[in-house]
Motif scaffolding. Structure first.
Motif, PDB file in Angstrom:
ATOM      1  N   SER A   1       0.775  -1.161  -0.131  1.00 39.52           N
ATOM      2  CA  SER A   1       0.077   0.023   0.013  1.00 39.52           C
ATOM      3  C   SER A   1       0.935   1.410   0.097  1.00 39.52           C
ATOM      4  CB  SER A   1      -0.867  -0.018   1.143  1.00 39.52           C
ATOM      5  OG  SER A   1      -0.274   0.057   2.311  1.00 39.52           O
TER       6      SER A   1
ATOM      7  N   LYS B   1       2.052   1.625  -3.518  1.00 36.87           N
ATOM      8  CA  LYS B   1       0.997   2.171  -4.358  1.00 36.87           C
ATOM      9  C   LYS B   1       0.984   3.619  -4.265  1.00 36.87           C
ATOM     10  CE  LYS B   1      -2.284  -1.602  -5.340  1.00 36.87           C
ATOM     11  NZ  LYS B   1      -3.382  -1.849  -5.279  1.00 36.87           N
ATOM     12  N   HIS B   2       0.882   3.886  -2.864  1.00 37.00           N
ATOM     13  CA  HIS B   2       0.915   5.551  -2.657  1.00 37.00           C
ATOM     14  C   HIS B   2       1.922   6.659  -3.154  1.00 37.00           C
ATOM     15  CE1 HIS B   2      -0.440   9.117  -0.577  1.00 37.00           C
ATOM     16  NE2 HIS B   2       0.993   9.080   0.082  1.00 37.00           N
ATOM     17  N   GLN B   3       3.100   5.859  -3.215  1.00 34.34           N
ATOM     18  CA  GLN B   3       4.066   6.607  -3.698  1.00 34.34           C
ATOM     19  C   GLN B   3       4.238   6.727  -5.243  1.00 34.34           C
ATOM     20  OE1 GLN B   3       7.713   4.561  -2.061  1.00 34.34           O
ATOM     21  NE2 GLN B   3       7.740   5.889  -0.241  1.00 34.34           N
TER      22      GLN B   3
ATOM     23  N   ARG C   1       1.398   6.836  -6.943  1.00 38.49           N
ATOM     24  CA  ARG C   1       0.692   7.730  -7.346  1.00 38.49           C
ATOM     25  C   ARG C   1       0.897   8.965  -7.074  1.00 38.49           C
ATOM     26  NH1 ARG C   1      -4.085   6.203  -3.484  1.00 38.49           N
ATOM     27  NH2 ARG C   1      -3.405   4.162  -3.635  1.00 38.49           N
ATOM     28  N   VAL C   2       1.812   9.269  -6.013  1.00 38.33           N
ATOM     29  CA  VAL C   2       2.202  10.617  -5.660  1.00 38.33           C
ATOM     30  C   VAL C   2       3.334  11.353  -6.673  1.00 38.33           C
ATOM     31  CG1 VAL C   2       3.847  12.001  -3.911  1.00 38.33           C
ATOM     32  CG2 VAL C   2       1.870  10.569  -3.145  1.00 38.33           C
TER      33      VAL C   2
END
Length: 63
Positions: free
Chosen positions: A47, A50-52, A54-55
C-alpha cells in the motif's frame, strides 16, 4: 540512527506480541502469529508503494 531506533522498536514489539501469544495460547500458535505479522507487513509495504507511485505520477503531471 533513526533506522536503529525503529529496528529496536520492532524487536520489542515482536517480543511483546510473542509473550502475549504464549500467555493466551500454546506454543503451536506462535508460527501462525508470525505468519499474520508477515502478511500485515506485505500489505503495508504494497500500500505504501502504491501511494508513492500515485504521488510521483501526480508530481509529473503537475510539473
Amino acid at each position: 540512527m533513526l533506522n536503529a531506533s525503529f529496528m529496536y522498536l520492532g524487536f520489542s514489539l515482536g517480543a511483546a506480541l510473542g509473550s502475549v501469544t504464549l500467555s493466551f495460547t500454546s506454543v503451536n500458535n506462535l508460527g501462525w502469529t508470525a505468519a499474520l505479522c508477515e502478511v500485515a507487513a506485505l500489505i503495508l509495504t504494497a500500500s505504501i508503494g502504491k501511494h508513492q507511485v500515485r504521488v510521483q505520477k501526480g508530481a509529473v503531471t503537475a510539473a
